[in-house]
Structures are given as structure tokens and as C-alpha cells.
Enzyme design. Sequence first.
Site, mmCIF file in Angstrom:
data_model
loop_
_atom_site.group_PDB
_atom_site.id
_atom_site.type_symbol
_atom_site.label_atom_id
_atom_site.label_comp_id
_atom_site.label_asym_id
_atom_site.label_seq_id
_atom_site.Cartn_x
_atom_site.Cartn_y
_atom_site.Cartn_z
ATOM 1 N N SER A 78 -3.167 -0.225 3.509
ATOM 2 C CA SER A 78 -2.277 0.713 4.208
ATOM 3 C C SER A 78 -2.824 1.141 5.570
ATOM 4 C CB SER A 78 -2.066 1.895 3.264
ATOM 5 O OG SER A 78 -1.161 2.799 3.785
ATOM 6 N N ASN A 412 2.415 13.396 5.418
ATOM 7 C CA ASN A 412 1.979 12.226 6.181
ATOM 8 C C ASN A 412 3.088 11.194 6.442
ATOM 9 O OD1 ASN A 412 2.285 10.808 3.765
ATOM 10 N ND2 ASN A 412 0.107 10.922 3.245
HETATM 11 C C1 16G Z 1 -2.396 6.994 -0.894
HETATM 12 C C2 16G Z 1 -1.030 7.371 -1.381
HETATM 13 C C3 16G Z 1 -0.416 8.377 -0.431
HETATM 14 C C4 16G Z 1 -1.327 9.579 -0.347
HETATM 15 C C5 16G Z 1 -2.728 9.183 0.024
HETATM 16 C C6 16G Z 1 -3.673 10.343 -0.146
HETATM 17 C C7 16G Z 1 0.591 5.954 -2.476
HETATM 18 C C8 16G Z 1 1.359 4.676 -2.430
HETATM 19 N N1 16G Z 1 -0.194 6.185 -1.439
HETATM 20 O O1 16G Z 1 -2.330 6.387 0.351
HETATM 21 O O2 16G Z 1 0.830 8.725 -0.917
HETATM 22 O O3 16G Z 1 -0.864 10.485 0.603
HETATM 23 O O4 16G Z 1 -3.161 8.158 -0.852
HETATM 24 O O5 16G Z 1 -4.962 9.924 0.095
HETATM 25 O O6 16G Z 1 0.695 6.727 -3.415
HETATM 26 P P1 16G Z 1 -6.196 10.762 -0.366
HETATM 27 O O7 16G Z 1 -6.153 10.880 -1.874
HETATM 28 O O8 16G Z 1 -7.359 10.001 0.144
HETATM 29 O O9 16G Z 1 -6.067 12.112 0.272
HETATM 30 ZN ZN ZN Z 2 0.944 2.730 3.670
#
Ligand code: 16G
Ligand code: ZN
Length: 567
Positions: A78, A412
Amino acid sequence: MSSAYIESILNKQYLQKTFNELASQRPRKSNAINFTYGTSGFRMDSSKLDIPLFATALITFLRSLYCNKFIGIMITASHNPPQDNGFKTIEPKGEMLPHSWESYVTSIANSVYENEYSKFETNMLDIIDTIFKAYPLEKKDTSLRIILGRDTRSSSLPFANFLNDFFTNLTTLKTENVIVLDYGIVTTPQLHFIVRKHTADNIFEQMDLTKEYFDAFFIPFIKLLSKVAKLQSFNTLLIDCANGVGALQLEKLLPLYEKHSPQLKLELINTNYQDCSKLNVECGADFVKTNQKLPGGISEEVANNPNFLFCSLDGDSDRIIFYCLTADKKFCLLDGDKMATLIGEFFIEKLPAPLLESIKLGIVQTAYANGSSTAYIKDVLKLDARCAKTGVKNLHHDAVENFDVGIYFEANGHGTVIFNDKFMQALSKYKLEEFEMFISLINQAVGDAITDLFIVVIILLLLELDPRDWFKKYADLPNTLIKCVVPDRSEFETFDYERQLSKPIGLQEMIDEIVNETNNSDKKNRCFVRASGTEDVVRIYCESSKQENLTIITTKVLEAIKQITNK
Ligand code: 16G
Ligand code: ZN
């Protein structure tokens, strides 16, 4: 089906050989990494992903046999930097892996590390046994059906090649019963769409489903655009593609778009997906949201042109952030919170009152939603605002369970709208042709940057809303998000949708005290700490009506974390 059946179709020699090759390169137990399959699957530096890839492949193999349907694997990290990568599986209807299976894939990844490889076979079969005890299945005509997709990273192709080999060799099923379809470079939402389509229409061979994906959402977009009488506030949308897969896909779409001679111009920047080192660097949705400034690649002249609206996709095109500049060059961030409220407002404006009264329409956010947006939803839009744990899957479930029309967005820029049959039936009683067309723009399966782009553009144009006026609907509270490296982030446990900590013991009380000390009469200070699911850090979010409080609070919270974790 029992584990004996699985064993009978499993090529154990190949499994063992593959494992031996990976295990010979793995760090010894003392340096082992604790792998976790989180809401976005496995994600980390690509050099460390061999074992997680093996675990993902094995669990996908089991899941496909168990469901007897297509299961997808998306290879992407991503918005992470170019050297990272990751994997996540996609269920037959386009959903994420069920929660209980997340722990199986996690334990497969870690069992490889925790044990000498001589014990590996037993362990692996133990896990497989556990799965089939928990999910007993009758033996039936089983086939292995896998769909692969990947982003533009340099490590993505080798990972896809590994998977192609792995699935071909792993089973003794007849060749016609092993179907591995590799869709190459696609966006994450496209792969969700493709898997869903294969399942729904019982398609067994590879087809041009990226074209079908575009037709599904692009045709209503063009039709709705043609209904806009005259562009009022902006005439060009500049799309920052983060040098990722979004560029590749939108470059295919643009010539089709231009054939329709639309009034609104679409321009792409940061389209160099061929140079993998540029992915998400100084550009993309995460860069813009975090830094609250324009990405690289926008000239001074364009930045100063009031006829431009801007947006940024992330590296796999499942999230989007909009932004614009005021006449005095103030940066206006139009993030996930702003999109959710805009969509809510559009539903309220366009739906007849009796219909609105008969359905549950609401918005799901996470703890990261700005307090002003939540207040706006409740006080101005008079809609229900709910909070879910981080990760789109959690927001999606909450929206499905609680609303007939559920709008869900993470701040985000990750989100979409879902609606149920009750709403569709109620809607069909009214002849709202334009609104029904609008509904078909929405990718209900998953948050999707490209379809969210279509939705937002159409709403702004149909409401004749200037992006600067959209920005002014409510003013975000000043806020900050920082990271803190801790000895073991798994010690941080939360409740109340991640807004409070239950562990480490005592830390929440310290945070509460810090927050209260500096609170103004409006009591708008808010601070929470949670372990990241994608990086080896904990995150500290803080907001307050006074900018200067942010540094005071976060400095003290950082000290409190240090004090508690070094005990
Ligand atoms: C991932 C999640 C996203 C979330 C992010 C938080 C999916 C497909 N993607 O990218 O939604 O905002 O994690 O990241 O669920 P963090 O746990 O590192 O804060
Ligand atoms: Zn993404």
C-alpha cells in the site's frame, strides 16, 4: 474432509523442500521476528517476507479447498516505502480473511521460526489438523482456485512467481483441478472485484475483468457527468498517482474518458510506476495527509490556479485524499472525514424525507476521526456517528450491522458506502433515476480510490459545491500523530475502539491526567495510544482546540510511555 484427506493431496516432499530452502536463510530463534497477520495482512521490509509468504500461500491453499471457491492473494504494501511489501488474502465474495483464520496464518508463520525444522512437519500438520477440526468438511469434488494480483514494487513479481510455482507443485490434484489465475499488476480494489466476479459468475478461466471493472463504475460516471449543466467552481482534477499502480490503470482509462469530450479535465501526475524507487516518495495520499502539504510534481502555476482541485491516491489505489488551496494559498485538506460528511450530506439532500425517515443512515469512523467531524455529523447532519477499530474491515462490519446505508471512512481516506436490500427496495419506490445512477458509482465491496474519486467529483458538481466551501463546512481541531518505538508493542492492549489502553497497566491513568491538566473549558483535548498493525511502533494521536497543547501533551505522553515500558 479430514486432515487425512488434505495430506493425501498435499505434496509433502515439495512442502518440505520449499521450507528447507526458506529455513536455511531464516535468522536463528534469538533474532526471529514475531510475524502478525493484521487487518492488512503481513507487511514489512520485503527481504523478511519469505516465511510470511509461505504461510500466506499455505493458508490460501487450505482456504480455497475449504471454500471450494476462488481465493485471491494481493501482493502490496500500500502506502509503505518502496522497499516494503506485503500480502493479504481475499475471500470469494471480496471480503478479508475471517478473524479466526488470521490466527492460523499467524501461527503458521511463527511456528516456522519457533521450531527446529526437523519438527516442522509435525507442527504444520498440527495446525492443519486444528483447522479441520474447527471446520470439518465432507470430501467433495475439490479444486484449488487461486487468483493473484500485485502492485508495481520490484519485489512483487518475484513473490508472484513464487506463488505460481508453489500452487502448481503443492498438490497432487489433477492439473485440471488446479487453477491459478495471475492478473498481474492491478489495484487492490480491482483484485477484490475480480475475485468477487469469478465467484458470482462461476468463471474458471482468466478474462479481461479489469475492463469489466471500469465499465461497472466508469459508465455511470460518464453519464452523470453529462448531466452537469456547467462547471462552476473547478474545471480540472489533478490526480497524484503516487508513482504506483493507479497511474498504470488510469492511463488506460484516460483515452476512453477523453473520447466523451467531458467538460471536466483529468490530469495525472506522479505516474512513473516503472521506477519502483519512486513509489509513494514525496507523493501519494499518505504523504499529503501526514504532511498536510502538496505532493511533489505540482508546478507553482498549477498550484495557484483556482480552477484546479487536487487528489492523491496511495500505492495500491485503495485510498484517496482531496485538497485545494485558498486564494491566499492556505492548504485545505479534504480527508476521509470530509468525504464521509460530504456523502452524508448528499444523501440527506437528495433523498425524499419519508424515505430518509424509514431507513437507518449513519457514518462509521475510527478513533482518528477529527472531533470536529464527529460533532458535525451529530449536531449538523443529525446522523448517527459510530466508532470502529482501525482497519477497513472493522468499519465495514460495523456499517453492515448497524445501518441500512452505512458510510464508512478512515480519516486517511480509506472507505466507501454500503447499502442493504431494505434501502434498495425503499429507493425503487421513488423514480430517482439520477440518484440510482449515483448509487451504481459506489464500490460497496471495498474502499476504492478510483470509485471514491468518481463519487466525490459527481457530488461536488451536482451540488455545485466549491471545494473551498466543502472545506469550510467545519474546521478540524488541531491534531498530531506521532510514532514511538517501544520494546514490545504487543504489550499495548486497547478497549473502547482503541480509544483507551487496558495495558500496560497504569498508562491510561497517566494519559488521562496529562490530558486533563491542559484541558480548556471546551474539554476538547483528546489523546490515545495504540499499537500499529503495520509497523513496529505505537502511535500517539492527540487533538486539542489549542495548537500549543499538542506538543505539551505528546511530550508528556512520550515520557509516560518510556517510564512504564522501561520498568
Ligand atoms: C492498514 C489498513 C488501514 C489502516 C492502517 C492503519 C486495511 C486494508 N488497511 O493499512 O485501513 O488505516 O492499516 O495502520 O485495513 P496502523 O495500524 O499502522 O496504524
Ligand atoms: Zn492502500
